[in-house]
Motif scaffolding. Structure first.
Motif, PDB file in Angstrom:
ATOM      1  N   LEU A  67       0.752  -1.181  -0.013  1.00 15.99           N
ATOM      2  CA  LEU A  67      -0.153  -0.301   0.175  1.00 15.99           C
ATOM      3  C   LEU A  67       0.957   1.607  -0.184  1.00 15.99           C
ATOM      4  O   LEU A  67       0.467   2.349  -0.662  1.00 15.99           O
ATOM      5  N   VAL A  68       2.126   1.779   1.007  1.00 16.12           N
ATOM      6  CA  VAL A  68       2.642   2.641   0.851  1.00 16.12           C
ATOM      7  C   VAL A  68       3.642   2.349  -0.763  1.00 16.12           C
ATOM      8  O   VAL A  68       2.815   3.736  -1.220  1.00 16.12           O
ATOM      9  N   PHE A  69       4.151   1.646  -1.519  1.00 15.87           N
ATOM     10  CA  PHE A  69       4.388   1.704  -2.402  1.00 15.87           C
ATOM     11  C   PHE A  69       3.131   2.504  -3.865  1.00 15.87           C
ATOM     12  O   PHE A  69       3.515   2.807  -4.167  1.00 15.87           O
ATOM     13  N   ALA A  70       2.379   1.571  -3.358  1.00 16.04           N
ATOM     14  CA  ALA A  70       1.336   1.840  -4.619  1.00 16.04           C
ATOM     15  C   ALA A  70       0.686   3.575  -3.966  1.00 16.04           C
ATOM     16  O   ALA A  70       0.344   4.555  -4.836  1.00 16.04           O
ATOM     17  N   PHE A  71       0.373   3.761  -2.918  1.00 17.10           N
ATOM     18  CA  PHE A  71      -0.528   5.118  -2.663  1.00 17.10           C
ATOM     19  C   PHE A  71       0.172   6.030  -2.091  1.00 17.10           C
ATOM     20  O   PHE A  71      -0.251   7.155  -1.996  1.00 17.10           O
ATOM     21  N   ALA A  72       1.490   5.979  -1.624  1.00 16.48           N
ATOM     22  CA  ALA A  72       2.127   6.855  -0.847  1.00 16.48           C
ATOM     23  C   ALA A  72       3.370   7.222  -1.667  1.00 16.48           C
ATOM     24  O   ALA A  72       3.584   8.959  -1.241  1.00 16.48           O
ATOM     25  N   VAL A  73       4.218   6.338  -2.191  1.00 14.64           N
ATOM     26  CA  VAL A  73       5.299   6.573  -3.083  1.00 14.64           C
ATOM     27  C   VAL A  73       4.615   6.751  -4.701  1.00 14.64           C
ATOM     28  O   VAL A  73       5.438   8.088  -5.083  1.00 14.64           O
ATOM     29  N   SER A  74       3.738   5.929  -5.531  1.00 17.06           N
ATOM     30  CA  SER A  74       3.769   6.479  -7.078  1.00 17.06           C
ATOM     31  C   SER A  74       2.966   7.341  -7.175  1.00 17.06           C
ATOM     32  O   SER A  74       3.349   7.925  -7.711  1.00 17.06           O
ATOM     33  N   VAL A  75       1.665   7.127  -6.247  1.00 15.29           N
ATOM     34  CA  VAL A  75       0.551   8.011  -6.468  1.00 15.29           C
ATOM     35  C   VAL A  75       0.353   9.051  -5.340  1.00 15.29           C
ATOM     36  O   VAL A  75       0.298  10.549  -5.675  1.00 15.29           O
ATOM     37  N   ARG A  76       1.335   9.184  -4.297  1.00 12.05           N
ATOM     38  CA  ARG A  76       1.239  10.106  -3.137  1.00 12.05           C
ATOM     39  C   ARG A  76      -0.069  10.513  -3.132  1.00 12.05           C
ATOM     40  O   ARG A  76      -0.213  11.567  -2.712  1.00 12.05           O
ATOM     41  N   MET A  77      -0.970   9.840  -2.451  1.00 12.29           N
ATOM     42  CA  MET A  77      -2.325  10.057  -2.391  1.00 12.29           C
ATOM     43  C   MET A  77      -2.244  10.230  -0.282  1.00 12.29           C
ATOM     44  O   MET A  77      -2.748  11.040  -0.521  1.00 12.29           O
ATOM     45  N   PHE A  78      -1.424   9.653  -0.067  1.00 12.60           N
ATOM     46  CA  PHE A  78      -1.745   9.918   1.709  1.00 12.60           C
ATOM     47  C   PHE A  78       0.200   9.630   1.881  1.00 12.60           C
ATOM     48  O   PHE A  78       0.810   9.284   1.104  1.00 12.60           O
ATOM     49  N   PRO A  79       0.433  10.402   3.002  1.00 11.62           N
ATOM     50  CA  PRO A  79       1.385   9.577   3.522  1.00 11.62           C
ATOM     51  C   PRO A  79       2.066   8.608   4.069  1.00 11.62           C
ATOM     52  O   PRO A  79       1.491   7.583   4.363  1.00 11.62           O
ATOM     53  N   ALA A  80       3.385   8.388   3.698  1.00  8.59           N
ATOM     54  CA  ALA A  80       3.975   7.045   4.243  1.00  8.59           C
ATOM     55  C   ALA A  80       3.753   6.853   5.986  1.00  8.59           C
ATOM     56  O   ALA A  80       4.114   5.432   6.144  1.00  8.59           O
ATOM     57  N   THR A  81       4.026   7.907   5.972  1.00 11.00           N
ATOM     58  CA  THR A  81       5.182   7.466   7.639  1.00 11.00           C
ATOM     59  C   THR A  81       4.559   8.305   8.417  1.00 11.00           C
ATOM     60  O   THR A  81       3.577   9.415   8.115  1.00 11.00           O
ATOM     61  N   GLY A  82       3.381   8.793   9.441  1.00  4.38           N
ATOM     62  CA  GLY A  82       4.092   9.761  10.825  1.00  4.38           C
ATOM     63  C   GLY A  82       2.494   9.241  10.986  1.00  4.38           C
ATOM     64  O   GLY A  82       1.360   8.847  10.670  1.00  4.38           O
ATOM     65  N   TYR A  83       2.104  10.640  11.757  1.00  3.35           N
ATOM     66  CA  TYR A  83       0.788  10.614  13.120  1.00  3.35           C
ATOM     67  C   TYR A  83      -0.080  11.470  12.934  1.00  3.35           C
ATOM     68  O   TYR A  83       1.251  12.884  13.152  1.00  3.35           O
ATOM     69  N   VAL A  84      -0.569  12.014  12.413  1.00  3.30           N
ATOM     70  CA  VAL A  84      -1.322  13.166  13.117  1.00  3.30           C
ATOM     71  C   VAL A  84      -2.629  13.228  13.830  1.00  3.30           C
ATOM     72  O   VAL A  84      -3.278  12.387  13.832  1.00  3.30           O
ATOM     73  N   SER A  85      -3.039  14.158  15.160  1.00  2.60           N
ATOM     74  CA  SER A  85      -3.762  14.181  15.666  1.00  2.60           C
ATOM     75  C   SER A  85      -5.500  14.868  14.843  1.00  2.60           C
ATOM     76  O   SER A  85      -4.913  16.123  14.271  1.00  2.60           O
ATOM     77  N   PRO A  86      -5.778  14.287  15.484  1.00  2.00           N
ATOM     78  CA  PRO A  86      -7.069  14.862  14.990  1.00  2.00           C
ATOM     79  C   PRO A  86      -7.454  16.052  15.983  1.00  2.00           C
ATOM     80  O   PRO A  86      -7.954  17.228  14.947  1.00  2.00           O
ATOM     81  N   ASP A  87      -7.043  16.314  16.888  1.00  2.00           N
ATOM     82  CA  ASP A  87      -7.046  17.768  17.427  1.00  2.00           C
ATOM     83  C   ASP A  87      -6.723  18.693  16.502  1.00  2.00           C
ATOM     84  O   ASP A  87      -6.126  20.251  16.283  1.00  2.00           O
ATOM     85  N   GLN A  88      -5.509  18.388  16.149  1.00  2.00           N
ATOM     86  CA  GLN A  88      -4.450  19.527  15.119  1.00  2.00           C
ATOM     87  C   GLN A  88      -5.095  19.967  13.258  1.00  2.00           C
ATOM     88  O   GLN A  88      -5.295  19.881  12.799  1.00  2.00           O
ATOM     89  N   SER A  89      -5.612  18.090  12.949  1.00  3.13           N
ATOM     90  CA  SER A  89      -6.268  18.319  11.976  1.00  3.13           C
ATOM     91  C   SER A  89      -6.648  17.397  11.149  1.00  3.13           C
ATOM     92  O   SER A  89      -6.628  16.193  11.445  1.00  3.13           O
ATOM     93  N   PRO A  90      -8.078  17.675  11.303  1.00  5.29           N
ATOM     94  CA  PRO A  90      -8.961  16.333  11.192  1.00  5.29           C
ATOM     95  C   PRO A  90      -9.113  15.303   9.578  1.00  5.29           C
ATOM     96  O   PRO A  90      -8.356  13.875   9.740  1.00  5.29           O
ATOM     97  N   SER A  91      -8.345  15.917   8.638  1.00  7.17           N
ATOM     98  CA  SER A  91      -7.893  15.707   7.148  1.00  7.17           C
ATOM     99  C   SER A  91      -6.681  15.244   7.296  1.00  7.17           C
ATOM    100  O   SER A  91      -6.767  14.059   7.132  1.00  7.17           O
ATOM    101  N   GLY A  92      -6.119  15.509   8.269  1.00  8.77           N
ATOM    102  CA  GLY A  92      -4.540  14.653   8.451  1.00  8.77           C
ATOM    103  C   GLY A  92      -4.595  13.491   9.256  1.00  8.77           C
ATOM    104  O   GLY A  92      -4.101  13.078   8.982  1.00  8.77           O
ATOM    105  N   TRP A  93      -5.624  13.759  10.117  1.00 15.11           N
ATOM    106  CA  TRP A  93      -5.688  12.186  10.764  1.00 15.11           C
ATOM    107  C   TRP A  93      -5.985  11.713   9.919  1.00 15.11           C
ATOM    108  O   TRP A  93      -6.011  10.590  10.122  1.00 15.11           O
ATOM    109  N   LEU A  94      -7.444  11.570   9.289  1.00 17.53           N
ATOM    110  CA  LEU A  94      -8.150  10.994   8.352  1.00 17.53           C
ATOM    111  C   LEU A  94      -6.691   9.925   7.509  1.00 17.53           C
ATOM    112  O   LEU A  94      -6.966   9.098   7.069  1.00 17.53           O
TER     113      LEU A  94
END
Length: 313
Positions: free
Chosen positions: A150-177
């Motif tokens: 999934l990382v290679f397909a949607f984070a490296v090739s397409v760049r739809m989602f971040p490959a690593t890391g976590y965003v708190s929902p308090d900081q950014s709901p969309s970033g958390w999702l």
């Protein structure tokens, strides 16, 4: 209904005590060894003895376990042997991340597996064959392999989602999702495949029962027969299978957290185990046991609500 619930709670409490005590004995069985790990391998024997007494590791295991249980009841799980940070505060920042993965995975597994399993059982054909193939594939392929794909397909090739890391929902709901989407999907592949296969088998078995033929003979619409009667009868085995998968989801979440660099229980327990930070490890074990028991109790209650016969157990 109240008596079976109390019985389930007593059983869960018994399991909690037995498993926690067994783990505690394994973790705290070598007090001097723990003290030496804290001080370093070159520590003097006198310093090791002093540290053992300071940490309370020279008491009997029953006394230590009683002290730990008292701390659990009062919310004080002790402090880290290495950093001095309280175990409760360490868990408070990590548990929400792991719970997010587990809760989202369980909820989505219920919805998707029911829809796919019922469709496969009712329609059969290529849908049924695909579900059976995915069940075998999901059981054979480890979650971390799926996560890497999934990382290679949607984070490296397409760049739809971040490959690593976590965003708190308090900081950014969309970033958390975005940060939890790929980890949850990696857990879903195997759990949905297995659960859908269980629901498929349960629905097929229920469809062969006499009461289903009677309902159809009375002219009741097929959709009502399936979703109001058949699914209600077949939900029990499926829910039991889902509750049993909780352990697998927790184990998978620990690995998935490592792949996506999520600051959850997996990272905390792995780091603490490598250092020999016993209080932190015991806190992680306690949280894991509680999650499993809570899901199993809720699964039993759901089965009892759907099946009156199960309420007497």
């Amino acid at each position: 209904m109240l008596v079976p619930v109390l019985k389930k709670l007593v059983r869960s409490l018994t399991v909690l005590l037995v498993v926690s005590f067994s783990t505690f004995v394994l973790m705290y069985g070598n007090g001097p060894g723990i003290a030496r790990a804290v001080l370093g391998t070159n520590a003097k024997e006198s310093d090791v003895k002093a540290e053992t007494a300071k940490l309370g590791l020279d008491d009997s295991l029953m006394v230590q376990y009683g002290r730990w249980i008292k701390g659990v009841v009062t919310g004080n799980l002790g402090d880290s042997f290495f950093t001095g940070q309280s175990v409760s505060s360490a868990l408070a920042s990590r548990v929400p991340v792991t719970l997010t993965l587990i809760v989202l995975s369980i909820l989505l597994t219920v919805v998707v597996s029911v829809l796919v399993g019922v469709t496969a059982a009712v329609r059969g054909g290529w849908v049924d064959r695909v579900v059976q193939f995915l069940a075998v594939l999901g059981a054979a392929v480890p979650p971390f392999i799926i996560a890497i794909g999934l990382v290679f397909a949607f984070a490296v090739s397409v760049r739809m989602f971040p490959a690593t890391g976590y965003v708190s929902p308090d900081q950014s709901p969309s970033g958390w999702l975005e940060s939890v989407t790929l980890p949850v999907v990696a857990l879903l592949v195997g759990s949905v495949a297995n659960a859908a296969s269980q629901f498929r088998g349960a629905v097929l078995d229920t469809l062969s029962q006499d009461f289903v033929r009677t309902l159809r003979a009375r002219g009741i619409p097929e959709s009502q027969v399936i979703f109001r009667h058949v699914l209600r009868s077949a939900a029990g085995p499926g829910l039991i299978a889902l509750s049993l998968q909780t352990v697998g989801l927790i184990g998978g979440a620990v690995i998935i957290e490592q792949v996506f660099a999520l600051p959850g229980l997996g990272d905390l327990s792995n780091t603490s185990a490598q250092k020999g930070d016993v209080p932190i490890v015991m806190g992680c074990v306690l949280v894991t046991i509680v999650i499993v028991l809570v899901v199993n109790v809720l699964g039993d209650l759901a089965v009892a609500a759907l099946n009156p016969k199960a309420r007497k157990r």
